[in-house]
Design a protein around this motif. Structure first.
Motif, mmCIF file in Angstrom:
data_model
loop_
_atom_site.group_PDB
_atom_site.id
_atom_site.type_symbol
_atom_site.label_atom_id
_atom_site.label_comp_id
_atom_site.label_asym_id
_atom_site.label_seq_id
_atom_site.Cartn_x
_atom_site.Cartn_y
_atom_site.Cartn_z
ATOM 1 N N ALA A 73 7.491 14.183 12.258
ATOM 2 C CA ALA A 73 6.030 14.317 12.258
ATOM 3 C C ALA A 73 5.443 13.820 10.940
ATOM 4 N N PHE A 111 2.359 11.219 10.284
ATOM 5 C CA PHE A 111 1.157 11.622 9.549
ATOM 6 C C PHE A 111 0.918 10.741 8.322
ATOM 7 N N GLN A 142 -2.938 8.486 6.595
ATOM 8 C CA GLN A 142 -3.636 9.075 5.461
ATOM 9 C C GLN A 142 -4.450 8.050 4.671
ATOM 10 N N ARG A 173 -3.484 14.026 0.090
ATOM 11 C CA ARG A 173 -3.011 14.455 1.405
ATOM 12 C C ARG A 173 -1.698 13.746 1.756
ATOM 13 N N TYR A 224 1.786 15.709 2.896
ATOM 14 C CA TYR A 224 2.657 15.472 4.058
ATOM 15 C C TYR A 224 4.072 15.101 3.627
#
Length: 458
Positions: A268, A272, A276, A281, A285
């Motif tokens: 995942a 992700f 971004q 952020r 992740y």
């Protein structure tokens, strides 16, 4: 001595409520953490009531104090450069957070461990809300709500374990003896609650919704603490409970869940990362990925490898968030698209950012390469394929924004208005240097020795 070690962080916290000079705040916080680090080495294997410092607790306590001391020094320079007059809030909340972390690693009682893990959630929420505003409030609220729901589920697991032990004790060592007579089905249920509860705080998929918002909205020194130290405390609790199931002969059950959550978090995170636009952020992740890898290593039944992975991740991720703090000071933006040509404008920060992200991408000679491939070669063929797919996704997800920010053309920046404070570069450089040294000479034997307290027969 253990009680002294527990309460040392409260002294700088009280000082921060009265003082306003950033330089003195940074110095007192760093000095307190260094003093704690020294006392930890003297207090190993001591016991005092519900407190005891064994090898695993010592490992994470030393790592936490080291990172906190370095981040405290960096934060002094960061808040001075950003002209933040509320730096005392960071140091007051940060030392309360350190107090809760000390309590978690010193607690030899599973109930007390839960209390201090919850305390670290409450204290770190103050770090997330440091700047105030609607976005910070939303991130803090989400963090508190999801974290508290998760830790409440963990509490249910703790209560079930206590009941299965006949209400006799929650002492860690005694629990390992008594758990062998516990009902296996009920113990499996308790572990499911514990994994979901503490896994929420670790940031495992799909329980990670709080993580990117909290890391993005917190000031960069706070983000470094959240990722480099906070995630470890919940992982530490899962280390204890995995060993508990191992003592009961049920580690095979726990291993399936741990490996599944670990691989899911890795895969995942790779997806992700591609989406971004905010580099803080992006780093958040990346934390989800590496904590997933640590959980996976634990699921393989190799607690020392999982501990070693968290060590390397903490060093690299703290350096990365501090380097990101420099970008935020210089560009006044967290957007990847608004950052460019860092190599030309601020070569030192560009080099540190490249090295820390290459470490996080798992490239040699950094230590994460060692731990990732140790786990890879101990995996089943199917898990090995998923593992490699996840690593490739993460590498690609980190490579583009790194090249875009460091070497791509951007709006440029001016350092003329920033104070030339050495700590902005020296502290992340020290972390990158330490990560490189430990990558070249991984302390495998030392960590294996410290992890012996977790050993069980597979």
């Amino acid at each position: 001595m253990l009680y002294v070690l527990l309460f040392i962080p409260l002294l700088p916290a009280l000082y921060a409520l009265r003082a306003r000079e950033t330089r003195w705040l940074a110095g007192s916080a760093a000095a307190g953490a260094v003093l704690s680090l020294g006392l930890s080495l003297l207090a190993q294997n001591q016991a005092a009531g519900p407190l005891r410092l064994d090898g695993v607790g010592l490992f994470y306590l030393l790592l936490t104090d080291l990172l906190f001391a370095l981040v405290a020094l960096y934060a002094g320079a960061y808040f001075q450069a950003s002209q933040d007059r509320e730096a005392w809030r960071f140091y007051a909340a940060g030392n309360l957070f350190l107090f809760a972390m000390h309590g978690a690693y010193l607690a030899h009682n599973l109930g007390l461990l839960w209390i201090f893990v919850e305390g670290s959630t409450l204290a770190s929420a103050l770090l997330v809300y440091h700047r105030g505003g609607a976005r910070a409030l939303e991130a803090t609220w989400k963090y508190l709500m999801l974290g508290s729901v998760g830790i409440a589920l963990g509490l249910i697991g703790v209560i079930l374990v206590y009941a299965l032990l006949g209400g006799a004790t929650l002492d860690w060592q005694m629990a390992r003896e008594l758990v062998r007579a516990a009902n296996p089905a009920q113990l499996k249920l308790a572990f499911a609650f514990l994994l979901v509860g503490f896994g929420t705080k670790v940031g495992l998929f799909p329980l990670q919704a709080w993580l990117p918002d909290a890391h993005s909205e917190a000031p960069s020194p706070a983000s470094a603490l959240l990722s480099g130290t906070l995630l470890n405390v919940a992982f530490y609790a899962l280390l204890r409970y995995a060993a508990l199931l191992g003592s009961a002969g049920l580690f095979g059950f726990a291993a399936g869940f741990l490996q599944s959550f670990g691989l899911a978090s890795l895969l995942a995170a790779g997806l992700f990362l591609f989406a971004q636009k905010d580099y803080k952020r992006l780093l958040a992740y990346s934390s989800m990925e590496h904590m997933g890898l640590a959980i996976y290593a634990l699921g393989l039944g190799i607690p020392w490898l999982a501990m070693l992975h968290t060590l390397f991740h903490s060093l690299a991720k703290t350096a990365a968030f501090l380097s990101a703090g420099n970008l935020l000071l210089a560009y006044q933006s967290k957007l990847i698209a608004r950052v460019g040509a860092v190599y030309r404008a601020w070569p030192a920060t560009a080099g540190l950012l490249v090295l820390s992200l290459l470490s996080l991408a798992g490239l040699p000679p950094f230590g994460l390469f060692y731990t990732e491939f140790q786990a890879l070669f101990r995996s089943s063929p199917l898990a090995m394929g998923l593992y490699l797919l996840g690593l490739l996704g993460v590498f690609a997800g980190l490579l583009w924004p790194l090249s875009r920010m460091v070497f791509g053309e951007g709006p440029g920046m001016s350092l003329g208005g920033l104070p030339r404070i050495r700590a902005l570069v020296v502290v992340p450089a020290a972390l990158v240097g330490l990560a490189l040294i430990l990558g070249l000479f991984p302390p495998t034997g030392v960590v294996e020795h410290l992890a012996e307290v977790l050993s069980w027969k597979l």
